[in-house]
Write a protein that holds these residues in place. Sequence first.
Motif, PDB file in Angstrom:
ATOM      1  N   VAL A  60       0.869  -1.170   0.000  1.00 19.44           N
ATOM      2  CA  VAL A  60       0.000   0.000   0.000  1.00 19.44           C
ATOM      3  C   VAL A  60       0.908   1.222   0.000  1.00 19.44           C
ATOM      4  O   VAL A  60       1.784   1.349   0.862  1.00 19.44           O
ATOM      5  N   LEU A  61       0.702   2.103  -0.977  1.00 24.32           N
ATOM      6  CA  LEU A  61       1.560   3.280  -1.117  1.00 24.32           C
ATOM      7  C   LEU A  61       0.787   4.562  -0.862  1.00 24.32           C
ATOM      8  O   LEU A  61      -0.372   4.694  -1.294  1.00 24.32           O
ATOM      9  N   PRO A  62       1.406   5.514  -0.195  1.00 27.08           N
ATOM     10  CA  PRO A  62       0.741   6.800   0.049  1.00 27.08           C
ATOM     11  C   PRO A  62       0.529   7.582  -1.244  1.00 27.08           C
ATOM     12  O   PRO A  62       1.205   7.343  -2.251  1.00 27.08           O
ATOM     13  N   ALA A  63      -0.382   8.523  -1.199  1.00 26.49           N
ATOM     14  CA  ALA A  63      -0.617   9.419  -2.332  1.00 26.49           C
ATOM     15  C   ALA A  63       0.687  10.117  -2.706  1.00 26.49           C
ATOM     16  O   ALA A  63       1.494  10.461  -1.848  1.00 26.49           O
ATOM     17  N   GLY A  64       0.887  10.274  -4.015  1.00 29.00           N
ATOM     18  CA  GLY A  64       2.040  11.001  -4.501  1.00 29.00           C
ATOM     19  C   GLY A  64       3.272  10.156  -4.777  1.00 29.00           C
ATOM     20  O   GLY A  64       4.246  10.658  -5.329  1.00 29.00           O
ATOM     21  N   VAL A  65       3.260   8.891  -4.422  1.00 27.05           N
ATOM     22  CA  VAL A  65       4.427   8.042  -4.677  1.00 27.05           C
ATOM     23  C   VAL A  65       4.389   7.516  -6.106  1.00 27.05           C
ATOM     24  O   VAL A  65       5.311   7.740  -6.884  1.00 27.05           O
ATOM     25  N   THR A  66       3.337   6.801  -6.459  1.00 28.43           N
ATOM     26  CA  THR A  66       3.197   6.307  -7.838  1.00 28.43           C
ATOM     27  C   THR A  66       1.968   6.885  -8.529  1.00 28.43           C
ATOM     28  O   THR A  66       1.896   6.863  -9.749  1.00 28.43           O
ATOM     29  N   HIS A  67       1.021   7.375  -7.751  1.00 23.72           N
ATOM     30  CA  HIS A  67      -0.219   7.957  -8.269  1.00 23.72           C
ATOM     31  C   HIS A  67      -0.582   9.159  -7.403  1.00 23.72           C
ATOM     32  O   HIS A  67      -0.129   9.247  -6.253  1.00 23.72           O
ATOM     33  N   PRO A  68      -1.422  10.042  -7.911  1.00 19.56           N
ATOM     34  CA  PRO A  68      -1.858  11.176  -7.085  1.00 19.56           C
ATOM     35  C   PRO A  68      -2.629  10.733  -5.832  1.00 19.56           C
ATOM     36  O   PRO A  68      -2.662  11.440  -4.840  1.00 19.56           O
ATOM     37  N   GLN A  97      -7.274   3.091   3.873  1.00 14.24           N
ATOM     38  CA  GLN A  97      -8.269   3.994   4.453  1.00 14.24           C
ATOM     39  C   GLN A  97      -7.891   4.433   5.857  1.00 14.24           C
ATOM     40  O   GLN A  97      -7.969   5.616   6.189  1.00 14.24           O
ATOM     41  N   GLN A  98      -7.466   3.498   6.696  1.00 12.35           N
ATOM     42  CA  GLN A  98      -7.202   3.816   8.098  1.00 12.35           C
ATOM     43  C   GLN A  98      -5.834   4.446   8.339  1.00 12.35           C
ATOM     44  O   GLN A  98      -5.708   5.375   9.126  1.00 12.35           O
ATOM     45  N   GLU A  99      -4.810   3.945   7.681  1.00 12.27           N
ATOM     46  CA  GLU A  99      -3.445   4.426   7.931  1.00 12.27           C
ATOM     47  C   GLU A  99      -3.071   5.628   7.061  1.00 12.27           C
ATOM     48  O   GLU A  99      -2.257   6.452   7.472  1.00 12.27           O
ATOM     49  N   LEU A 100      -3.641   5.688   5.855  1.00  9.56           N
ATOM     50  CA  LEU A 100      -3.275   6.754   4.921  1.00  9.56           C
ATOM     51  C   LEU A 100      -4.425   7.719   4.639  1.00  9.56           C
ATOM     52  O   LEU A 100      -4.303   8.583   3.783  1.00  9.56           O
ATOM     53  N   ASP A 101      -5.535   7.546   5.354  1.00 10.61           N
ATOM     54  CA  ASP A 101      -6.718   8.407   5.180  1.00 10.61           C
ATOM     55  C   ASP A 101      -7.183   8.480   3.731  1.00 10.61           C
ATOM     56  O   ASP A 101      -7.637   9.524   3.266  1.00 10.61           O
ATOM     57  N   ALA A 102      -7.072   7.366   3.022  1.00 11.55           N
ATOM     58  CA  ALA A 102      -7.439   7.335   1.602  1.00 11.55           C
ATOM     59  C   ALA A 102      -8.953   7.253   1.428  1.00 11.55           C
ATOM     60  O   ALA A 102      -9.596   6.406   2.041  1.00 11.55           O
ATOM     61  N   ASP A 103      -9.480   8.140   0.600  1.00  9.44           N
ATOM     62  CA  ASP A 103     -10.877   8.016   0.208  1.00  9.44           C
ATOM     63  C   ASP A 103     -10.979   7.562  -1.239  1.00  9.44           C
ATOM     64  O   ASP A 103     -12.024   7.129  -1.694  1.00  9.44           O
ATOM     65  N   VAL A 104      -9.866   7.658  -1.962  1.00 11.92           N
ATOM     66  CA  VAL A 104      -9.748   7.142  -3.325  1.00 11.92           C
ATOM     67  C   VAL A 104      -8.481   6.303  -3.367  1.00 11.92           C
ATOM     68  O   VAL A 104      -7.439   6.717  -2.848  1.00 11.92           O
ATOM     69  N   ILE A 105      -8.574   5.119  -3.973  1.00 13.05           N
ATOM     70  CA  ILE A 105      -7.425   4.222  -4.088  1.00 13.05           C
ATOM     71  C   ILE A 105      -7.262   3.840  -5.544  1.00 13.05           C
ATOM     72  O   ILE A 105      -8.228   3.441  -6.201  1.00 13.05           O
ATOM     73  N   THR A 106      -6.053   3.939  -6.045  1.00 13.99           N
ATOM     74  CA  THR A 106      -5.740   3.577  -7.423  1.00 13.99           C
ATOM     75  C   THR A 106      -5.001   2.247  -7.434  1.00 13.99           C
ATOM     76  O   THR A 106      -4.174   1.991  -6.562  1.00 13.99           O
ATOM     77  N   ILE A 107      -5.309   1.432  -8.428  1.00 12.71           N
ATOM     78  CA  ILE A 107      -4.542   0.208  -8.660  1.00 12.71           C
ATOM     79  C   ILE A 107      -4.207   0.139 -10.139  1.00 12.71           C
ATOM     80  O   ILE A 107      -4.879   0.751 -10.973  1.00 12.71           O
ATOM     81  N   GLU A 108      -3.176  -0.598 -10.456  1.00 13.24           N
ATOM     82  CA  GLU A 108      -2.877  -0.982 -11.831  1.00 13.24           C
ATOM     83  C   GLU A 108      -2.926  -2.496 -11.840  1.00 13.24           C
ATOM     84  O   GLU A 108      -2.353  -3.143 -10.976  1.00 13.24           O
ATOM     85  N   ALA A 109      -3.650  -3.038 -12.809  1.00 11.49           N
ATOM     86  CA  ALA A 109      -3.810  -4.490 -12.832  1.00 11.49           C
ATOM     87  C   ALA A 109      -3.832  -4.986 -14.261  1.00 11.49           C
ATOM     88  O   ALA A 109      -4.143  -4.239 -15.188  1.00 11.49           O
ATOM     89  N   GLN A 110      -3.527  -6.244 -14.419  1.00  8.17           N
ATOM     90  CA  GLN A 110      -3.591  -6.852 -15.729  1.00  8.17           C
ATOM     91  C   GLN A 110      -5.045  -7.133 -16.086  1.00  8.17           C
ATOM     92  O   GLN A 110      -5.897  -7.353 -15.205  1.00  8.17           O
ATOM     93  N   ALA A 111      -5.329  -7.123 -17.380  1.00 11.35           N
ATOM     94  CA  ALA A 111      -6.706  -7.252 -17.865  1.00 11.35           C
ATOM     95  C   ALA A 111      -7.393  -8.513 -17.352  1.00 11.35           C
ATOM     96  O   ALA A 111      -8.585  -8.486 -17.033  1.00 11.35           O
ATOM     97  N   TYR A 112      -6.664  -9.612 -17.245  1.00  7.14           N
ATOM     98  CA  TYR A 112      -7.296 -10.857 -16.813  1.00  7.14           C
ATOM     99  C   TYR A 112      -7.849 -10.766 -15.391  1.00  7.14           C
ATOM    100  O   TYR A 112      -8.726 -11.535 -15.007  1.00  7.14           O
TER     101      TYR A 112
END
Length: 127
Positions: A60-68, A97-112
């Motif tokens: 789990v990465l904080p905002a601004g590391v790989t995505h806004p 949500q709890q540790e980084l106060d995220a209300d939006v989470i981004t992922i990158e995933a393969q199509a499958y």
Amino acid sequence: MELMAKRFNELSLDEYHELLKLRCAVFLVEQQSPYQEVDKEAIHLYFRNDEGALAAYARVLPAGVTHPTASIGRVIAVERGRGMGQRIMEEAIRVAQQELDADVITIEAQAYAQGFYERLGFVRTSD
């Protein structure tokens, strides 16, 4: 199953090596997805089975590391077909949500894996 959640500076050298070895085996060798495998900002989540072996992993990465926004990546279920992917993702979402106060989470995933992530509430936004 025991869930571990550790930041980079909390991991022992052996733990970090074990996590990198798993990530490289799955993403670099098996899936031929050459992405950056070294980071210090992540919260590393992993389950160990009753024998102590890795069963699932995600970071789990904080905002601004790989995505806004906060992001989840490198999701691995070693013991496939046993619900471990869903369990580690649910924990990763909770930690974001709890540790980084995220209300939006981004992922990158393969199509499958699109259906898997959609069942967890994610929406495809790009190719």
